[in-house]
Scaffold this motif. Structure first.
Motif, PDB file in Angstrom:
ATOM      1  N   ARG A 105       1.319  -1.415  -0.116  1.00 17.41           N
ATOM      2  CA  ARG A 105      -0.066  -0.582  -0.381  1.00 17.41           C
ATOM      3  C   ARG A 105       1.101   1.026  -0.602  1.00 17.41           C
ATOM      4  O   ARG A 105       0.187   2.483   0.233  1.00 17.41           O
ATOM      5  N   VAL A 106       1.655   1.816   0.318  1.00 12.94           N
ATOM      6  CA  VAL A 106       2.740   2.550   0.000  1.00 12.94           C
ATOM      7  C   VAL A 106       3.930   2.087  -0.728  1.00 12.94           C
ATOM      8  O   VAL A 106       4.521   1.472  -1.024  1.00 12.94           O
ATOM      9  N   LEU A 107       5.240   3.293  -1.428  1.00 11.19           N
ATOM     10  CA  LEU A 107       5.813   4.022  -1.697  1.00 11.19           C
ATOM     11  C   LEU A 107       6.909   2.740  -1.441  1.00 11.19           C
ATOM     12  O   LEU A 107       7.352   1.727  -1.818  1.00 11.19           O
ATOM     13  N   GLY A 108       6.937   2.522  -0.045  1.00 10.13           N
ATOM     14  CA  GLY A 108       8.063   2.012   0.340  1.00 10.13           C
ATOM     15  C   GLY A 108       8.786   2.733   1.608  1.00 10.13           C
ATOM     16  O   GLY A 108       7.826   3.922   1.769  1.00 10.13           O
ATOM     17  N   TYR A 109       8.921   1.966   2.251  1.00  7.98           N
ATOM     18  CA  TYR A 109      10.230   2.875   3.582  1.00  7.98           C
ATOM     19  C   TYR A 109      11.482   3.023   2.982  1.00  7.98           C
ATOM     20  O   TYR A 109      12.249   2.164   3.363  1.00  7.98           O
ATOM     21  N   GLY A 110      12.085   3.915   3.847  1.00 10.63           N
ATOM     22  CA  GLY A 110      13.296   4.312   2.781  1.00 10.63           C
ATOM     23  C   GLY A 110      13.997   5.260   3.010  1.00 10.63           C
ATOM     24  O   GLY A 110      13.762   5.910   4.467  1.00 10.63           O
ATOM     25  N   ALA A 111      15.302   5.799   2.542  1.00 10.90           N
ATOM     26  CA  ALA A 111      16.465   7.173   3.396  1.00 10.90           C
ATOM     27  C   ALA A 111      16.620   7.257   2.201  1.00 10.90           C
ATOM     28  O   ALA A 111      16.383   7.117   0.861  1.00 10.90           O
ATOM     29  N   THR A 112      17.241   9.010   2.341  1.00  5.83           N
ATOM     30  CA  THR A 112      17.848   9.467   1.218  1.00  5.83           C
ATOM     31  C   THR A 112      18.973   9.544   1.155  1.00  5.83           C
ATOM     32  O   THR A 112      19.902  10.018   2.278  1.00  5.83           O
ATOM     33  N   HIS A 113      19.494   9.475   0.307  1.00  2.00           N
ATOM     34  CA  HIS A 113      21.109   9.623  -0.254  1.00  2.00           C
ATOM     35  C   HIS A 113      21.825  10.944  -0.786  1.00  2.00           C
ATOM     36  O   HIS A 113      21.117  11.230  -1.541  1.00  2.00           O
ATOM     37  N   SER A 141      14.214   2.802   8.308  1.00  2.00           N
ATOM     38  CA  SER A 141      14.017   4.429   8.080  1.00  2.00           C
ATOM     39  C   SER A 141      12.754   3.964   7.327  1.00  2.00           C
ATOM     40  O   SER A 141      11.925   3.348   7.145  1.00  2.00           O
ATOM     41  N   PHE A 142      11.488   5.452   7.968  1.00  2.00           N
ATOM     42  CA  PHE A 142      10.714   5.260   6.632  1.00  2.00           C
ATOM     43  C   PHE A 142      10.088   6.427   6.692  1.00  2.00           C
ATOM     44  O   PHE A 142       8.759   6.944   6.446  1.00  2.00           O
ATOM     45  N   ILE A 143      11.340   7.110   5.811  1.00  2.38           N
ATOM     46  CA  ILE A 143      10.909   8.028   5.563  1.00  2.38           C
ATOM     47  C   ILE A 143      10.138   7.531   3.807  1.00  2.38           C
ATOM     48  O   ILE A 143      10.703   6.267   3.154  1.00  2.38           O
ATOM     49  N   ASP A 144       9.044   7.920   2.846  1.00  2.00           N
ATOM     50  CA  ASP A 144       8.466   7.496   2.240  1.00  2.00           C
ATOM     51  C   ASP A 144       8.743   8.604   1.184  1.00  2.00           C
ATOM     52  O   ASP A 144       9.947   9.501   0.909  1.00  2.00           O
TER      53      ASP A 144
END
Length: 506
Positions: A105-113, A141-144
């Motif tokens: 249901r979401v793009l994903g949970y990630g990080a910013t490089h 990390s939970f950034i969308d």
């Protein structure tokens, strides 16, 4: 053996029929970005084109830089990615992009490089907080994927989603404990990943303001996406936040309170008289020339939620009179030759080098870009996939990027006959070189200083092909140069064995 497999793979890539959209293939690395077709109809702004390619072939999904001829400049890591752009950090140009582990249901949970001008990762921005996920997994990390904006204070604004239960029984089809997607944004210290500010929509904006009909919500994975933050930027007194599913832009004070709301739907609680300002399902709202009296906003007006909507999707620039509480359109950018209906994603960038300023529109789920001059005329059209949801990009930008990679140039050698050699050279990510110098050296342990110049060849696009006949050399080094200034050199290449050199893929 590894070289043989690579050659076979590349030959198949080059000769097999394309069922979707043509992709580029190279001998020096496993990069397969989509072909970027560009058509100029007037003077265009300078800079490289930044496209975070998505939903292309697997070897083409990556943050990708193209030049103004459509040639590849840099192909980044092959992962799901969004929001690829150049920003300023501590006074230096950096590039940033988001990638993630997927979830339901979401793009994903990630990080910013964050990468410097040598493509070294200097910071990785992550977010930890009390999140509930549809799969029940915990993530690093939970950034969308929607926002990753570096502020003038060298902090980063990021967006996030949390699956939350709340009382919606006052709404038609609502329930006492409905699962909803709460939209949040955070301001994070880049060096330490410390959270400096946190804000969530459910605590500050009535959920009844949503333009999305109440649906689902009985189970966590059916959560109602009532708000949908997709852009956040810093402003004089706080933050400017875009809500796709309220069809509104909110100015949030630094204490978290709502300062004002500009609605694209005149029936949705806006604070401004704006009869001619309409937008829906919009993306990428940015603030310009802010004073206490007025400001300007730019955004991509999708005007569509699915392919059944009529559109058209347009770039909008809006003047906001803060004193008299009025708003009106400055630009509505459309291409009269191309009716765009983009149901998701999209961007609007004000370019910097020409006056009056040009504007770049990324068409989101439609794999196209348009550059407009200061009069609103199209001066550049670009396309990198079919209109039918093949490749796409969340946002598209142009930047004056300059980079010298920390890795060496790559070389591939192919003997076509006993006396003819095809030499292929590239330097993934390099922007400053214009020619290749080929040196013969005595042995594997020799240095360039011991070399003998064989030839100089003009750089041709991303990968330069040089056919060599009856070459009197066993070992060579390929040198990337700006004029006669050396910028980088390959490892030592042996010519004595057919297909002896495997490319180094950074």
């Amino acid at each position: 053996m590894a070289c043989s497999f690579l050659i076979l793979y590349l030959l198949l890539s080059l000769t097999s029929g394309e069922t979707d959209w043509p992709h580029q293939s190279f001998w020096t690395g496993n990069w397969q970005p989509p072909h970027l077709s560009l058509s100029e109809t007037g003077e265009t702004d300078t800079g490289y084109i930044f496209i975070g390619v998505r939903k292309s072939n697997k070897a083409g999904n990556a943050p990708t830089i193209f030049d103004n001829h459509g040639d590849l400049v840099w192909h980044g890591p092959q992962r799901e990615n969004l929001d690829f752009k150049m920003q300023k950090l501590f006074g230096q140009d950096v590039i940033t992009y988001w990638d993630a582990e997927p979830d339901v249901r979401v793009l994903g949970y990630g990080a910013t490089h964050i990468l410097d001008s040598t493509y070294k990762e200097i910071y990785t921005v992550t977010l930890r907080d009390d999140f509930r996920t549809p799969s029940g997994k915990d993530f690093d990390s939970f950034i969308d994927g929607h926002e990753h904006y570096i502020t003038p204070q060298n902090t980063m604004l990021v967006s996030a989603l949390n699956f939350t239960q709340t009382d919606t029984s006052h709404l038609r089809r609502g329930t006492v404990n409905m699962w909803v997607l709460d939209s949040l944004f955070y301001e994070i210290d880049i060096k330490t990943n410390k959270v400096l500010f946190k804000w969530d929509a459910l605590s500050h904006i009535p959920i009844s303001n949503s333009s999305i009909a109440v649906k689902g919500g009985k189970e966590l994975h059916e959560a109602w996406d009532a708000y949908h933050i997709n852009s956040v930027t810093s402003a004089k007194y706080g933050y400017l936040v875009n809500f796709r599913h309220i069809r509104s832009i909110f100015y949030i004070n630094k204490d978290g309170s709502v300062r004002w709301q500009l609605s694209g739907d005149n029936n949705n609680h806006g604070d401004f008289e704006s009869k001619n300002v309409t937008f829906a399902w919009q993306h990428d709202v940015r603030i310009h020339n802010e004073t206490d009296e007025s400001l300007a906003l730019t955004l991509y007006n999708n005007a569509a939620m699915d392919n059944e909507d009529p559109g058209p999707s347009t770039g909008l620039a809006i003047h906001v009179d803060l004193v008299n509480k009025k708003a009106w359109i400055i630009y509505e950018l459309t291409d009269p030759t191309d009716h765009i209906v983009s149901a998701t994603q999209g961007s609007f960038q004000v370019l910097s080098s020409l006056r009056p300023a040009h504007m770049l529109v990324g068409c989101g789920s439609i794999p196209k870009l348009k550059e407009y001059d200061g009069d609103g005329n199209v001066v550049l059209r670009g396309q990198f996939g079919k209109d039918t949801f093949s490749a796409n990009a969340y946002r598209i930008f142009k930047f004056p990027w300059s980079a010298t990679p920390h890795w060496d140039p790559a070389v591939f050698v192919n003997h076509t006959t006993s006396y003819t050699i095809d030499l292929y050279m590239s330097w993934n990510g390099a922007t400053g070189y214009n020619n290749w110098a080929i040196f013969s050296i005595p042995s594997r342990t020799s240095t360039l200083l011991e070399g003998r110049l064989l030839l100089v060849h003009e750089r041709t696009g991303f990968e330069t092909h040089v056919p060599l006949e009856n070459i009197d050399a066993r070992f060579i080094i390929a040198v990337a140069r700006d004029g006669e200034r050396i910028l980088g050199q390959s490892s030592i290449v042996e010519l004595g064995q057919i297909n002896s050199v495997c490319p180094v893929i950074p």
